[in-house]
Design an enzyme around this catalytic site. Structure first.
Site, PDB file in Angstrom:
ATOM      1  N   PRO A  45      -9.689  34.430 -11.451  1.00  0.00           N
ATOM      2  CA  PRO A  45      -9.293  34.296 -10.042  1.00  0.00           C
ATOM      3  C   PRO A  45      -8.579  35.512  -9.457  1.00  0.00           C
ATOM      4  CG  PRO A  45      -8.699  32.324 -11.297  1.00  0.00           C
ATOM      5  CD  PRO A  45      -9.099  33.370 -12.290  1.00  0.00           C
ATOM      6  N   GLU A  46      -8.366  35.424  -8.155  1.00  0.00           N
ATOM      7  CA  GLU A  46      -7.591  36.412  -7.411  1.00  0.00           C
ATOM      8  C   GLU A  46      -6.230  36.615  -8.076  1.00  0.00           C
ATOM      9  OE1 GLU A  46      -6.091  37.177  -2.773  1.00  0.00           O
ATOM     10  OE2 GLU A  46      -6.951  35.248  -3.342  1.00  0.00           O
TER      11      GLU A  46
END
Length: 315
Positions: A45-46
């Protein structure tokens, strides 16, 4: 050798926030799990490393900052990474051992000038262990602008792989039509969209991008709870009254006609896995190619400045 299929894994998880080693340990364990299941390409993820500080204010109000907030930000800075650096070397060793591509959201320190700026970045690491490229988020969203600087056009990165061209944009960059066009124009086949947005509208976004770009979209979000936050943070009180689940996830994989290959995963940690048939990308462009036969350069043109922007140039 070109491959017509690729097995992609999406890791929906979080480390302990502000804990670089926790993030590195999870990258290793989740990558091994995904590789054991046959993954060629693994997406995190980010800002997975060292985590997305959802809900924290860092003591910032319009016109003022607090000493405690500055100390929390220093802690965030200390847990961020250089590209290239020690952490990318370790990630490279892992990618080489497993024979996979690793695409990871990281907080990157500016290592060229003051070292006082952080960037929300994606780092691309190849199965030979090398850093193949990075992308810095062009416009941090809302309060993120106090944490991270703005990237420039030099990191609108797309990498070549045996199964097609891979690149992406981060979270709300994907609402920037011209940024998407700049990516499509590089022949992107697998579009990576790490995010911190768990709302239903995000699903509409990734399905639209897949249909518009005639590409696979791999969206990777976090499943985050308050247990992933160190209780000794000065700003912990910012989230004390929040629900225990701070981000419900919603990671998904979408095909080049906008249909789900893997439906969104909510309210739990997990690793999504799918084998993508890249021939479907070519087939999908039969009737719509956004930067090909469906473009009108006699009417519309996009100018992209892909030069690195430096505040100091030594000649």
């Amino acid at each position: 050798m070109n491959k017509s299929h690729a097995t992609v894994a999406v890791v929906q998880s979080v480390p302990i926030l502000f804990d670089k080693q926790s993030a590195m340990d999870k990258i290793a364990s989740k990558s091994r799990e995904a590789a054991a299941r046959g993954a060629d390409l693994i997406v995190f993820p980010e800002v997975f490393l060292p985590g997305y500080p959802r809900g924290l204010s860092f003591g910032a109000r319009v016109g003022s900052r607090t000493a405690d907030g500055r100390r929390d930000w220093e802690r965030y800075w200390a847990s961020s990474i250089d590209i290239p650096g020690t952490e990318t070397d370790l990630i490279g060793e892992l990618a080489k051992e497993l024979g996979v591509y690793l695409i990871i959201g990281v907080v990157e320190r500016d290592k060229e000038f003051s070292r006082g700026t952080l960037y929300n970045s994606i780092v691309y690491v190849g199965p030979d262990g090398s850093v193949l490229g990075k992308h810095r988020k062009l416009v941090p969203t809302g309060s993120e602008r106090l944490l991270w600087g703005q990237g420039d056009g030099s990191t609108l990165t797309v990498i070549d792989t045996p199964f097609g061209r891979v690149g992406g944009l981060i979270c709300w960059e994907n609402y920037m039509p011209l940024a998407r066009t700049a990516m499509y124009a590089q022949g992107i086949d697998i579009y990576i969209a790490p995010t911190a947005d768990a709302r239903d509208t995000w699903q509409s976004t990734i399905r639209h991008i897949a249909c518009e770009g005639r590409c696979y979209v791999v969206s990777c979000n976090q499943f985050a709870t308050k247990a992933s936050y160190p209780a000794d943070l000065a700003g912990y009180e910012d989230i004390e009254e929040d629900a225990d689940i701070l981000s419900r996830g919603g990671s998904a994989i979408v095909g080049p006609l906008g249909d789900y290959v893997v439906e969104p995963l909510y309210n739990e940690e997990g690793v999504l896995l799918a084998t993508l048939d890249l021939s479907l990308v070519t087939q999908s462009r039969f009737d719509f190619d956004v930067v090909g036969h469906y473009s009108r350069p006699d009417i519309f043109q996009l100018v992209v400045n892909d030069k690195k922007q430096d505040i100091v140039r030594r000649i």
